[in-house]
Motif scaffolding. Structure first.
Motif, PDB file in Angstrom:
ATOM      1  N   GLN A 134     -37.057  22.432 -89.719  1.00 36.98           N
ATOM      2  CA  GLN A 134     -37.687  22.887 -88.858  1.00 36.98           C
ATOM      3  C   GLN A 134     -36.554  24.378 -88.818  1.00 36.98           C
ATOM      4  OE1 GLN A 134     -38.616  20.533 -85.189  1.00 36.98           O
ATOM      5  NE2 GLN A 134     -39.756  22.145 -84.548  1.00 36.98           N
ATOM      6  N   MET A 135     -37.375  25.834 -88.569  1.00 36.75           N
ATOM      7  CA  MET A 135     -36.558  26.582 -87.932  1.00 36.75           C
ATOM      8  C   MET A 135     -36.566  26.747 -87.024  1.00 36.75           C
ATOM      9  SD  MET A 135     -36.159  30.329 -89.652  1.00 36.75           S
ATOM     10  CE  MET A 135     -37.304  30.716 -90.094  1.00 36.75           C
ATOM     11  N   GLU A 136     -34.155  27.034 -86.418  1.00 37.43           N
ATOM     12  CA  GLU A 136     -33.832  27.037 -85.293  1.00 37.43           C
ATOM     13  C   GLU A 136     -33.358  28.353 -84.956  1.00 37.43           C
ATOM     14  OE1 GLU A 136     -32.950  22.579 -83.744  1.00 37.43           O
ATOM     15  OE2 GLU A 136     -32.566  22.497 -86.216  1.00 37.43           O
ATOM     16  N   PHE A 137     -34.130  29.125 -83.959  1.00 35.43           N
ATOM     17  CA  PHE A 137     -33.328  30.387 -83.286  1.00 35.43           C
ATOM     18  C   PHE A 137     -30.898  29.759 -83.111  1.00 35.43           C
ATOM     19  CE2 PHE A 137     -31.887  33.086 -80.220  1.00 35.43           C
ATOM     20  CZ  PHE A 137     -30.987  32.638 -79.132  1.00 35.43           C
ATOM     21  N   LEU A 138     -29.897  30.811 -83.036  1.00 37.60           N
ATOM     22  CA  LEU A 138     -28.940  30.326 -83.403  1.00 37.60           C
ATOM     23  C   LEU A 138     -28.367  31.408 -82.006  1.00 37.60           C
ATOM     24  CD1 LEU A 138     -27.709  31.077 -86.886  1.00 37.60           C
ATOM     25  CD2 LEU A 138     -27.339  29.105 -85.250  1.00 37.60           C
TER      26      LEU A 138
END
Lengths: 113, 110
Positions: A42-46
């Motif tokens: 999954q794409m995840e916020f940094l």
């Protein structure tokens, strides 16, 4: 139309080295973001960044990570030192206002060996 | 924290068929976006649709905010539509932090 450019598209480095990922956001945008996507996951916020400051960061934004945008130039993500688990595609995004859907770059694939 | 569930996880269609992709989310979304991620990994925003129905080209998105769900309809699919479709939401505030789903992998065969 306007674009967010990410340089380079692919970076290969040895574990323990420093790496800087560069993002050239849309020229009049004020809000900047980094997201991380490990291959197949999954794409995840940094982190997001506004007015020269980090506004919010996730637990993925380790102490080895830092962001800056000196003098309106590139918005950068620096990792020092890198670890194997930092291998991922990093996406930069920017928007004019905070509540607006950001425009994403095409990503930088980071391979840490 | 917020959760975004997408279904189906994968879908195979023949060219010309229609696709219906679903996105359910766990908390109120003030912003909702659908993205296309190519097999090479690059990300393209398709639609921003926090509520109601929006059309662009062969794409139609319908979001029912109260029911915390959104759909993306792709009509007359083409082989070039193959890739991963991601749903992402933000719960508001000036930080606009997006939470992404795991995506639907669409394969369109000739």
């Amino acid at each position: 139309g306007p674009k967010v450019l990410q340089i380079p598209s692919h970076q290969i480095i040895d574990m323990g080295q420093m790496v800087t990922l560069n993002c050239d956001p849309v020229s009049n945008h004020l809000y900047f973001y980094w997201y991380k996507q490990i291959l197949g996951q999954q794409m995840e916020f940094l982190v997001n960044f506004y007015n020269g400051k980090v506004m919010e960061k996730s637990k993925l934004f380790k102490d080895q990570f830092s962001v800056e945008r000196p003098d309106g130039s590139y918005f950068t993500l620096k990792i020092q030192p890198t670890a194997l688990e930092d291998s991922a595609v990093y996406f930069c995004a920017s928007s004019l206002v905070g509540g607006q859907a950001p425009l994403f770059g095409e990503g930088t694939r980071l391979s840490v060996l | 924290g917020q959760q975004v569930q997408q279904s189906p996880s994968s879908l195979v269609l023949q060219e010309g068929e229609n696709a219906e992709l679903q996105c359910n989310f766990s908390s109120t979304a003030t912003q909702l976006q659908w993205f296309y991620q190519s097999p090479g990994g690059s990300l393209v925003s398709l639609l921003s649709n926090p509520s109601g129905t929006k059309h662009t080209g062969r794409l139609t998105s319908t979001t029912v905010t109260k029911e915390r769900r959104s759909s993306l309809h792709i009509s007359s699919s083409q082989t070039t539509d193959s890739g991963t479709y991601l749903c992402a939401i933000s719960s508001g505030g000036s930080n606009y932090k997006l939470t992404f789903g795991k995506g639907t992998l669409l394969t369109v065969t000739p």
